[in-house]
Design a protein around this motif. Structure first.
Motif, PDB file in Angstrom:
ATOM      1  N   GLN A 104       0.814  -1.196   0.000  1.00  0.00           N
ATOM      2  CA  GLN A 104       0.000   0.000   0.000  1.00  0.00           C
ATOM      3  C   GLN A 104       0.862   1.266   0.000  1.00  0.00           C
ATOM      4  O   GLN A 104       0.565   2.235  -0.703  1.00  0.00           O
ATOM      5  N   ALA A 105       1.938   1.244   0.764  1.00  0.00           N
ATOM      6  CA  ALA A 105       2.822   2.412   0.839  1.00  0.00           C
ATOM      7  C   ALA A 105       3.509   2.642  -0.502  1.00  0.00           C
ATOM      8  O   ALA A 105       3.623   3.785  -0.957  1.00  0.00           O
ATOM      9  N   VAL A 106       3.969   1.571  -1.140  1.00  0.00           N
ATOM     10  CA  VAL A 106       4.659   1.716  -2.421  1.00  0.00           C
ATOM     11  C   VAL A 106       3.692   2.199  -3.495  1.00  0.00           C
ATOM     12  O   VAL A 106       4.014   3.088  -4.286  1.00  0.00           O
ATOM     13  N   HIS A 109       0.937   3.843  -3.027  1.00  0.00           N
ATOM     14  CA  HIS A 109       0.509   5.206  -2.701  1.00  0.00           C
ATOM     15  C   HIS A 109       1.568   6.224  -3.124  1.00  0.00           C
ATOM     16  O   HIS A 109       1.251   7.295  -3.644  1.00  0.00           O
ATOM     17  N   ASN A 110       2.845   5.888  -2.929  1.00  0.00           N
ATOM     18  CA  ASN A 110       3.937   6.794  -3.301  1.00  0.00           C
ATOM     19  C   ASN A 110       4.169   6.826  -4.803  1.00  0.00           C
ATOM     20  O   ASN A 110       4.758   7.764  -5.312  1.00  0.00           O
ATOM     21  N   ALA A 111       3.711   5.785  -5.514  1.00  0.00           N
ATOM     22  CA  ALA A 111       3.930   5.730  -6.959  1.00  0.00           C
ATOM     23  C   ALA A 111       2.963   6.631  -7.708  1.00  0.00           C
ATOM     24  O   ALA A 111       3.162   6.954  -8.860  1.00  0.00           O
ATOM     25  N   ARG A 112       1.880   7.043  -7.074  1.00  0.00           N
ATOM     26  CA  ARG A 112       0.879   7.866  -7.770  1.00  0.00           C
ATOM     27  C   ARG A 112       1.318   9.264  -7.912  1.00  0.00           C
ATOM     28  O   ARG A 112       1.936   9.987  -7.501  1.00  0.00           O
TER      29      ARG A 112
END
Length: 71
Positions: A64-66, A68-71
Motif C-alpha cells: 500500500q505504501a509503495v 501510494h507513493n507511486a501515484r
C-alpha cells in the motif's frame, strides 16, 4: 662502470580508476531486484501454507505504501 637502466614513462593519471564492467554485471542484479520486488508487491500469488498473519499484514502495508507513493 655501471650501466644506466631505462625506465618507462608512466602515463598521465587522472586520479580516478577506470573500471569497465560487462553488461551482465549490472543487468543480473537489477533483474534479481525487480523479480524480488514484484514477488513482494503481489503477495496474493504466494501460496505459502500456514503463513504468519503478521508477515502478510506487513507485506500488505508495504504494498500500500509503495503504490501510494507511486501515484
Amino acid at each position: 662502470m655501471s650501466a644506466h637502466t631505462h625506465t618507462r614513462p608512466h602515463p598521465a593519471t587522472t586520479g580516478r580508476v577506470d573500471i569497465r564492467l560487462p553488461w551482465w554485471a549490472l543487468a543480473l542484479p537489477a533483474l534479481a531486484f525487480i523479480t524480488l520486488l514484484l514477488m513482494i508487491l503481489n503477495p496474493a500469488d504466494a501460496h505459502a501454507a500456514g503463513s504468519d498473519p503478521a508477515i502478510t499484514h506487513m507485506f500488505e502495508r508495504v504494498q500500500q505504501a509503495v503504490l501510494h507513493n507511486a501515484r
